[in-house]
Design an enzyme around this catalytic site. Structure first.
Site, PDB file in Angstrom:
ATOM      1  N   GLU A  72     -10.206 -10.416  -6.935  1.00  0.00           N
ATOM      2  CA  GLU A  72      -9.146  -9.416  -6.779  1.00  0.00           C
ATOM      3  C   GLU A  72      -8.002  -9.611  -7.775  1.00  0.00           C
ATOM      4  O   GLU A  72      -7.465  -8.644  -8.305  1.00  0.00           O
ATOM      5  CB  GLU A  72      -8.617  -9.439  -5.341  1.00  0.00           C
ATOM      6  N   ASN A  96      -1.980   0.209   6.865  1.00  0.00           N
ATOM      7  CA  ASN A  96      -1.488  -1.043   7.446  1.00  0.00           C
ATOM      8  C   ASN A  96      -0.571  -1.820   6.493  1.00  0.00           C
ATOM      9  O   ASN A  96      -0.486  -3.045   6.549  1.00  0.00           O
ATOM     10  CB  ASN A  96      -2.655  -1.896   7.948  1.00  0.00           C
ATOM     11  N   TYR A  99     -12.516  -2.143  -3.472  1.00  0.00           N
ATOM     12  CA  TYR A  99     -13.013  -2.345  -2.105  1.00  0.00           C
ATOM     13  C   TYR A  99     -14.543  -2.242  -2.038  1.00  0.00           C
ATOM     14  O   TYR A  99     -15.086  -1.913  -0.975  1.00  0.00           O
ATOM     15  CB  TYR A  99     -12.380  -1.307  -1.174  1.00  0.00           C
ATOM     16  N   HIS A 153      -2.108  -5.551   1.778  1.00  0.00           N
ATOM     17  CA  HIS A 153      -3.446  -6.139   1.646  1.00  0.00           C
ATOM     18  C   HIS A 153      -3.302  -7.581   1.180  1.00  0.00           C
ATOM     19  O   HIS A 153      -2.366  -7.917   0.459  1.00  0.00           O
ATOM     20  CB  HIS A 153      -4.267  -5.353   0.607  1.00  0.00           C
ATOM     21  N   PHE A 168     -15.337   3.725   7.113  1.00  0.00           N
ATOM     22  CA  PHE A 168     -13.966   3.985   6.668  1.00  0.00           C
ATOM     23  C   PHE A 168     -13.801   3.950   5.151  1.00  0.00           C
ATOM     24  O   PHE A 168     -12.710   4.180   4.633  1.00  0.00           O
ATOM     25  CB  PHE A 168     -12.999   2.984   7.319  1.00  0.00           C
ATOM     26  N   THR A 226      -5.425  -6.984  10.781  1.00  0.00           N
ATOM     27  CA  THR A 226      -5.677  -5.715  10.062  1.00  0.00           C
ATOM     28  C   THR A 226      -5.134  -4.512  10.832  1.00  0.00           C
ATOM     29  O   THR A 226      -4.498  -3.626  10.256  1.00  0.00           O
ATOM     30  CB  THR A 226      -7.199  -5.531   9.841  1.00  0.00           C
ATOM     31  N   LYS A 253       0.816  -1.210   0.000  1.00  0.00           N
ATOM     32  CA  LYS A 253       0.000   0.000   0.000  1.00  0.00           C
ATOM     33  C   LYS A 253       0.864   1.281   0.000  1.00  0.00           C
ATOM     34  O   LYS A 253       2.068   1.226   0.306  1.00  0.00           O
ATOM     35  CB  LYS A 253      -0.916  -0.014   1.233  1.00  0.00           C
ATOM     36  N   ARG A 276      -2.119 -14.205   4.602  1.00  0.00           N
ATOM     37  CA  ARG A 276      -2.791 -13.466   5.678  1.00  0.00           C
ATOM     38  C   ARG A 276      -2.027 -13.625   6.999  1.00  0.00           C
ATOM     39  O   ARG A 276      -1.956 -12.704   7.806  1.00  0.00           O
ATOM     40  CB  ARG A 276      -4.253 -13.917   5.809  1.00  0.00           C
ATOM     41  N   ARG A 314       2.464  -6.367   9.317  1.00  0.00           N
ATOM     42  CA  ARG A 314       1.730  -5.203   9.816  1.00  0.00           C
ATOM     43  C   ARG A 314       2.256  -4.754  11.181  1.00  0.00           C
ATOM     44  O   ARG A 314       2.274  -3.555  11.475  1.00  0.00           O
ATOM     45  CB  ARG A 314       0.241  -5.493   9.848  1.00  0.00           C
TER      46      ARG A 314
END
Ligand code: CMP
Length: 144
Positions: A128, A114, A51, A117, A59, A93, A11, A87, A104
């Site tokens: 995705e 964070n 998203y 993704h 958010f 998150t 990100k 993950r 993270r």
């Protein structure tokens, strides 16, 4: 465990820190093979589409603004149980709740910024990956 594909995004907050290499190293250390990758500067609309599942959440608008605020490095990862594995490598998150040694925990700033993704299910991963990659942009190859 099945061989899977999942989507990863480095990100804008992580891009700003200059840590693409650290993040890809973690992927490879955990047997997550990069089979596609591209640098993108998302428009707010493209971030909203990605998203869309979060539309209506408090958010959502800030998230789309953040994701279009700078470059993203988008990757398709492949490996045994790649979805859950990635993950686990990312951590929770919210960086404050992420386990020690996760990306993270190490590189995230807050629940929005964070660092990375990852797709959360097989169905999401299909959506995705196809959101950012054409089939011919994913390359299969052998590694050790
Ligand atoms: P990500 O795993 O990319 O999925 C949705 C993103 O929304 C999440 O990481 C965060 O960057 C962002 N976000 C911001 N606030 C929240 C929140 N309260 N709960 C979940 N995700 C949030």
């Amino acid at each position: 465990m099945a061989n899977e594909r999942t989507l990863a995004i480095i990100k804008p907050d992580a891009m700003e820190k200059g840590i693409i290499g650290d993040i890809v190293q973690r992927m490879e250390e955990h047997n997550l093979k990069v089979i596609g990758g591209k640098m993108l500067k998302l428009t707010k609309e493209r971030a909203e589409g990605f998203y869309a599942v979060h539309k209506g959440k408090p958010f959502f608008n800030d998230l789309a603004k953040f994701m279009s605020s700078g470059p993203c490095f988008v990757l398709c990862l492949e490996g045994e149980g790649a979805i859950i594995r990635w993950r686990e490598v990312m951590g929770a998150t919210n960086p404050e709740e992420a386990a020690e040694g996760t990306l993270r925990a190490d590189f995230g700033t807050d629940i929005q910024c964070n660092a990375v993704h990852g797709s959360d299910s097989a169905e999401t991963a299909r959506f995705e990956v196809s959101y950012f990659f054409e089939p011919h942009e994913l390359v299969q190859y052998e590694w050790m």
